[in-house]
Scaffold this motif. Structure first.
Motif, PDB file in Angstrom:
ATOM      1  N   GLN A   2       0.848  -1.185   0.000  1.00 49.85           N
ATOM      2  CA  GLN A   2       0.000   0.000   0.000  1.00 49.85           C
ATOM      3  C   GLN A   2       0.888   1.241   0.000  1.00 49.85           C
ATOM      4  O   GLN A   2       1.880   1.299   0.724  1.00 49.85           O
ATOM      5  CB  GLN A   2      -0.887  -0.012   1.242  1.00 49.85           C
ATOM      6  N   ILE A   3       0.537   2.241  -0.816  1.00 54.74           N
ATOM      7  CA  ILE A   3       1.299   3.491  -0.879  1.00 54.74           C
ATOM      8  C   ILE A   3       0.385   4.636  -0.473  1.00 54.74           C
ATOM      9  O   ILE A   3      -0.714   4.780  -1.014  1.00 54.74           O
ATOM     10  CB  ILE A   3       1.868   3.739  -2.284  1.00 54.74           C
ATOM     11  N   GLN A   4       0.846   5.436   0.483  1.00 54.47           N
ATOM     12  CA  GLN A   4       0.072   6.573   0.971  1.00 54.47           C
ATOM     13  C   GLN A   4       0.900   7.840   0.766  1.00 54.47           C
ATOM     14  O   GLN A   4       2.068   7.896   1.158  1.00 54.47           O
ATOM     15  CB  GLN A   4      -0.253   6.388   2.449  1.00 54.47           C
ATOM     16  N   ILE A   5       0.293   8.861   0.151  1.00 58.11           N
ATOM     17  CA  ILE A   5       0.962  10.131  -0.114  1.00 58.11           C
ATOM     18  C   ILE A   5       0.360  11.194   0.803  1.00 58.11           C
ATOM     19  O   ILE A   5      -0.857  11.388   0.830  1.00 58.11           O
ATOM     20  CB  ILE A   5       0.787  10.575  -1.588  1.00 58.11           C
ATOM     21  N   ASN A   6       1.212  11.878   1.567  1.00 59.31           N
ATOM     22  CA  ASN A   6       0.788  12.980   2.436  1.00 59.31           C
ATOM     23  C   ASN A   6       1.480  14.252   1.965  1.00 59.31           C
ATOM     24  O   ASN A   6       2.693  14.251   1.768  1.00 59.31           O
ATOM     25  CB  ASN A   6       1.168  12.705   3.894  1.00 59.31           C
ATOM     26  N   ASP A  30       8.769  -1.607  -6.972  1.00 54.70           N
ATOM     27  CA  ASP A  30       7.927  -2.757  -7.289  1.00 54.70           C
ATOM     28  C   ASP A  30       8.592  -4.086  -6.945  1.00 54.70           C
ATOM     29  O   ASP A  30       7.936  -5.011  -6.474  1.00 54.70           O
ATOM     30  CB  ASP A  30       7.534  -2.729  -8.767  1.00 54.70           C
ATOM     31  N   ARG A  31       9.886  -4.186  -7.136  1.00 55.91           N
ATOM     32  CA  ARG A  31      10.566  -5.468  -6.887  1.00 55.91           C
ATOM     33  C   ARG A  31      10.571  -5.853  -5.410  1.00 55.91           C
ATOM     34  O   ARG A  31      10.843  -6.999  -5.062  1.00 55.91           O
ATOM     35  CB  ARG A  31      11.979  -5.441  -7.444  1.00 55.91           C
ATOM     36  N   PHE A  32      10.232  -4.895  -4.522  1.00 50.84           N
ATOM     37  CA  PHE A  32      10.174  -5.170  -3.085  1.00 50.84           C
ATOM     38  C   PHE A  32       8.744  -5.350  -2.591  1.00 50.84           C
ATOM     39  O   PHE A  32       8.517  -5.478  -1.391  1.00 50.84           O
ATOM     40  CB  PHE A  32      10.821  -4.025  -2.298  1.00 50.84           C
ATOM     41  N   SER A  33       7.759  -5.351  -3.486  1.00 49.46           N
ATOM     42  CA  SER A  33       6.353  -5.334  -3.082  1.00 49.46           C
ATOM     43  C   SER A  33       5.962  -6.512  -2.185  1.00 49.46           C
ATOM     44  O   SER A  33       5.145  -6.362  -1.295  1.00 49.46           O
ATOM     45  CB  SER A  33       5.432  -5.264  -4.299  1.00 49.46           C
ATOM     46  N   SER A  34       6.561  -7.672  -2.382  1.00 45.58           N
ATOM     47  CA  SER A  34       6.218  -8.826  -1.546  1.00 45.58           C
ATOM     48  C   SER A  34       6.840  -8.737  -0.154  1.00 45.58           C
ATOM     49  O   SER A  34       6.410  -9.440   0.757  1.00 45.58           O
ATOM     50  CB  SER A  34       6.663 -10.118  -2.232  1.00 45.58           C
TER      51      SER A  34
END
Length: 117
Positions: A2-6, A30-34
């Motif tokens: 999950q990516i959250q932008i503040n 992306d390569r670290f998503s897991s």
């Protein structure tokens, strides 16, 4: 992942900025998503309307699964450069962190090598 932008009060761009930042950060990491549960980006303008070199800042915090969070900071002249630079810095940090977890000093030891015939 999950990516959250503040965004801080000095950063303008609305949903378009959030979508571009999220897409850029996702593509770099992306390569670290897991291995990550969440990434938070905090975008801010350090000098407000005064301007100046490197007054846009992105603090990027990643939360690896089952580990303590890690964070990087990148300052740049534009908001886009700040989150792109922070994402690249985070990729280097995660390469180092996850590389150390899975590799013992870079290779096999002599104890695990086959004996010569």
């Amino acid at each position: 992942m999950q990516i959250q932008i503040n965004t801080g009060s000095g950063i303008h761009g609305g949903e378009g900025l959030n979508e571009r930042a999220e897409a850029e950060i996702a593509s770099v990491l992306d390569r670290f998503s897991s291995q990550l549960t969440r990434i938070e980006a905090h975008l801010s303008d350090l000098n407000g309307e005064k301007g100046g070199p490197d007054d846009k800042q992105c603090v990027l915090e990643a939360r690896p699964t089952g580990q303590h969070p890690v964070a990087v900071t990148h300052r740049a002249a534009t908001v886009e450069e700040s989150y792109r630079g922070a994402a690249e810095s985070m990729a280097h940090l995660l390469d180092s962190k996850f590389g150390r977890l899975h590799h013992a000093k870079g290779g096999e030891t002599i104890r695990h090598m086959a004996a010569p015939e």
